[in-house]
Design a protein around this motif. Structure first.
Motif, PDB file in Angstrom:
ATOM      1  N   GLY A  15       0.820  -1.200   0.000  1.00  0.00           N
ATOM      2  CA  GLY A  15       0.000   0.000   0.000  1.00  0.00           C
ATOM      3  C   GLY A  15       0.857   1.254   0.000  1.00  0.00           C
ATOM      4  N   LYS A  16       0.233   2.368   0.356  1.00  0.00           N
ATOM      5  CA  LYS A  16       0.920   3.655   0.322  1.00  0.00           C
ATOM      6  C   LYS A  16       1.561   4.033   1.654  1.00  0.00           C
ATOM      7  N   THR A  17       1.298   3.274   2.704  1.00  0.00           N
ATOM      8  CA  THR A  17       1.867   3.574   4.016  1.00  0.00           C
ATOM      9  C   THR A  17       2.812   2.462   4.417  1.00  0.00           C
ATOM     10  N   TRP A  18       4.043   2.861   4.687  1.00  0.00           N
ATOM     11  CA  TRP A  18       5.071   1.896   5.065  1.00  0.00           C
ATOM     12  C   TRP A  18       5.614   2.239   6.437  1.00  0.00           C
ATOM     13  N   THR A  19       6.254   1.288   7.033  1.00  0.00           N
ATOM     14  CA  THR A  19       6.942   1.497   8.295  1.00  0.00           C
ATOM     15  C   THR A  19       8.318   0.836   8.193  1.00  0.00           C
ATOM     16  N   ALA A  20       9.243   1.319   8.997  1.00  0.00           N
ATOM     17  CA  ALA A  20      10.605   0.780   8.948  1.00  0.00           C
ATOM     18  C   ALA A  20      11.111   0.542  10.363  1.00  0.00           C
ATOM     19  N   ASP A  21      12.025  -0.403  10.486  1.00  0.00           N
ATOM     20  CA  ASP A  21      12.604  -0.710  11.782  1.00  0.00           C
ATOM     21  C   ASP A  21      14.044  -1.157  11.593  1.00  0.00           C
ATOM     22  N   GLU A  22      14.865  -0.795  12.530  1.00  0.00           N
ATOM     23  CA  GLU A  22      16.263  -1.215  12.531  1.00  0.00           C
ATOM     24  C   GLU A  22      16.536  -1.837  13.883  1.00  0.00           C
ATOM     25  N   THR A  23      17.101  -2.992  13.885  1.00  0.00           N
ATOM     26  CA  THR A  23      17.370  -3.693  15.136  1.00  0.00           C
ATOM     27  C   THR A  23      18.643  -4.519  14.975  1.00  0.00           C
ATOM     28  N   TYR A  24      19.015  -5.214  16.005  1.00  0.00           N
ATOM     29  CA  TYR A  24      20.146  -6.124  15.878  1.00  0.00           C
ATOM     30  C   TYR A  24      19.772  -7.470  16.458  1.00  0.00           C
ATOM     31  N   ILE A  25      20.420  -8.480  15.928  1.00  0.00           N
ATOM     32  CA  ILE A  25      20.216  -9.845  16.401  1.00  0.00           C
ATOM     33  C   ILE A  25      21.589 -10.451  16.683  1.00  0.00           C
ATOM     34  N   LYS A  26      21.607 -11.429  17.541  1.00  0.00           N
ATOM     35  CA  LYS A  26      22.833 -12.164  17.814  1.00  0.00           C
ATOM     36  C   LYS A  26      22.612 -13.614  17.427  1.00  0.00           C
ATOM     37  N   VAL A  27      23.486 -14.121  16.580  1.00  0.00           N
ATOM     38  CA  VAL A  27      23.453 -15.519  16.174  1.00  0.00           C
ATOM     39  C   VAL A  27      24.809 -16.112  16.499  1.00  0.00           C
ATOM     40  N   ARG A  28      24.809 -17.069  17.407  1.00  0.00           N
ATOM     41  CA  ARG A  28      26.047 -17.715  17.857  1.00  0.00           C
ATOM     42  C   ARG A  28      27.086 -16.698  18.342  1.00  0.00           C
ATOM     43  N   GLY A  29      26.598 -15.668  19.038  1.00  0.00           N
ATOM     44  CA  GLY A  29      27.478 -14.662  19.610  1.00  0.00           C
ATOM     45  C   GLY A  29      27.904 -13.560  18.666  1.00  0.00           C
ATOM     46  N   LYS A  31      26.946 -10.305  16.519  1.00  0.00           N
ATOM     47  CA  LYS A  31      25.912  -9.284  16.403  1.00  0.00           C
ATOM     48  C   LYS A  31      25.765  -8.855  14.940  1.00  0.00           C
ATOM     49  N   THR A  32      24.526  -8.832  14.457  1.00  0.00           N
ATOM     50  CA  THR A  32      24.220  -8.414  13.091  1.00  0.00           C
ATOM     51  C   THR A  32      23.072  -7.413  13.134  1.00  0.00           C
ATOM     52  N   PHE A  33      23.205  -6.322  12.394  1.00  0.00           N
ATOM     53  CA  PHE A  33      22.154  -5.310  12.312  1.00  0.00           C
ATOM     54  C   PHE A  33      21.229  -5.650  11.152  1.00  0.00           C
ATOM     55  N   VAL A  34      19.926  -5.458  11.370  1.00  0.00           N
ATOM     56  CA  VAL A  34      18.923  -5.801  10.365  1.00  0.00           C
ATOM     57  C   VAL A  34      17.976  -4.617  10.187  1.00  0.00           C
ATOM     58  N   TRP A  35      17.717  -4.260   8.940  1.00  0.00           N
ATOM     59  CA  TRP A  35      16.750  -3.220   8.591  1.00  0.00           C
ATOM     60  C   TRP A  35      15.576  -3.876   7.893  1.00  0.00           C
ATOM     61  N   PHE A  36      14.367  -3.480   8.278  1.00  0.00           N
ATOM     62  CA  PHE A  36      13.150  -3.984   7.651  1.00  0.00           C
ATOM     63  C   PHE A  36      12.312  -2.813   7.175  1.00  0.00           C
ATOM     64  N   ILE A  37      11.771  -2.906   5.968  1.00  0.00           N
ATOM     65  CA  ILE A  37      10.765  -1.976   5.461  1.00  0.00           C
ATOM     66  C   ILE A  37       9.511  -2.815   5.255  1.00  0.00           C
ATOM     67  N   MET A  38       8.403  -2.413   5.884  1.00  0.00           N
ATOM     68  CA  MET A  38       7.187  -3.224   5.857  1.00  0.00           C
ATOM     69  C   MET A  38       5.993  -2.392   5.416  1.00  0.00           C
ATOM     70  N   ASP A  39       5.022  -3.073   4.829  1.00  0.00           N
ATOM     71  CA  ASP A  39       3.748  -2.443   4.535  1.00  0.00           C
ATOM     72  C   ASP A  39       2.989  -2.321   5.849  1.00  0.00           C
ATOM     73  N   ALA A  40       2.455  -1.130   6.138  1.00  0.00           N
ATOM     74  CA  ALA A  40       1.821  -0.892   7.431  1.00  0.00           C
ATOM     75  C   ALA A  40       0.523  -1.671   7.602  1.00  0.00           C
ATOM     76  N   VAL A  41      -0.209  -1.908   6.526  1.00  0.00           N
ATOM     77  CA  VAL A  41      -1.499  -2.588   6.639  1.00  0.00           C
ATOM     78  C   VAL A  41      -1.330  -4.105   6.648  1.00  0.00           C
ATOM     79  N   SER A  42      -0.655  -4.645   5.636  1.00  0.00           N
ATOM     80  CA  SER A  42      -0.537  -6.102   5.538  1.00  0.00           C
ATOM     81  C   SER A  42       0.615  -6.658   6.384  1.00  0.00           C
ATOM     82  N   ARG A  43       1.511  -5.774   6.825  1.00  0.00           N
ATOM     83  CA  ARG A  43       2.694  -6.138   7.610  1.00  0.00           C
ATOM     84  C   ARG A  43       3.641  -7.075   6.868  1.00  0.00           C
ATOM     85  N   SER A  44       3.586  -7.048   5.556  1.00  0.00           N
ATOM     86  CA  SER A  44       4.507  -7.856   4.764  1.00  0.00           C
ATOM     87  C   SER A  44       5.835  -7.118   4.622  1.00  0.00           C
ATOM     88  N   ILE A  45       6.916  -7.865   4.628  1.00  0.00           N
ATOM     89  CA  ILE A  45       8.252  -7.289   4.489  1.00  0.00           C
ATOM     90  C   ILE A  45       8.508  -7.052   3.015  1.00  0.00           C
TER      91      ILE A  45
END
Length: 81
Positions: A15-29, A31-45
């Motif tokens: 749709g026309k409204t998006w949301t974004a998030d930046e976070t970090y995850i740890k896998v086997r110690g 640290k990796t930063f991850v950015w997501f851009i998602m549709d605000a209504v359907s919440r699809s990445i």
């Protein structure tokens, strides 16, 4: 690897409204930063990027991935000199 083909090549018709998030995850110690851009209504990445650092480059690449979905949403404005 199992989910990537669905996210990268599936046409979610965002749709026309998006949301974004930046976070970090740890896998086997590690640290990796991850950015997501998602549709605000359907919440699809519709765009994502993972990186070992928190620089602006991976964030821009996530936005570019998301912008590939809006080719038909933004109207073309003729350019006149």
């Amino acid at each position: 690897m199992c989910v990537r083909p669905f996210v990268d090549h599936y046409d979610y018709k965002p749709g026309k409204t998006w949301t974004a998030d930046e976070t970090y995850i740890k896998v086997r110690g590690v640290k990796t930063f991850v950015w997501f851009i998602m549709d605000a209504v359907s919440r699809s990445i519709i765009g994502y990027r993972a990186s070992s650092n928190r620089s602006v480059g991976p964030c821009v690449l996530a936005m570019r991935m998301a912008f590939n979905h809006i080719k038909n949403i933004i109207p073309r404005i003729p350019f006149h000199c």
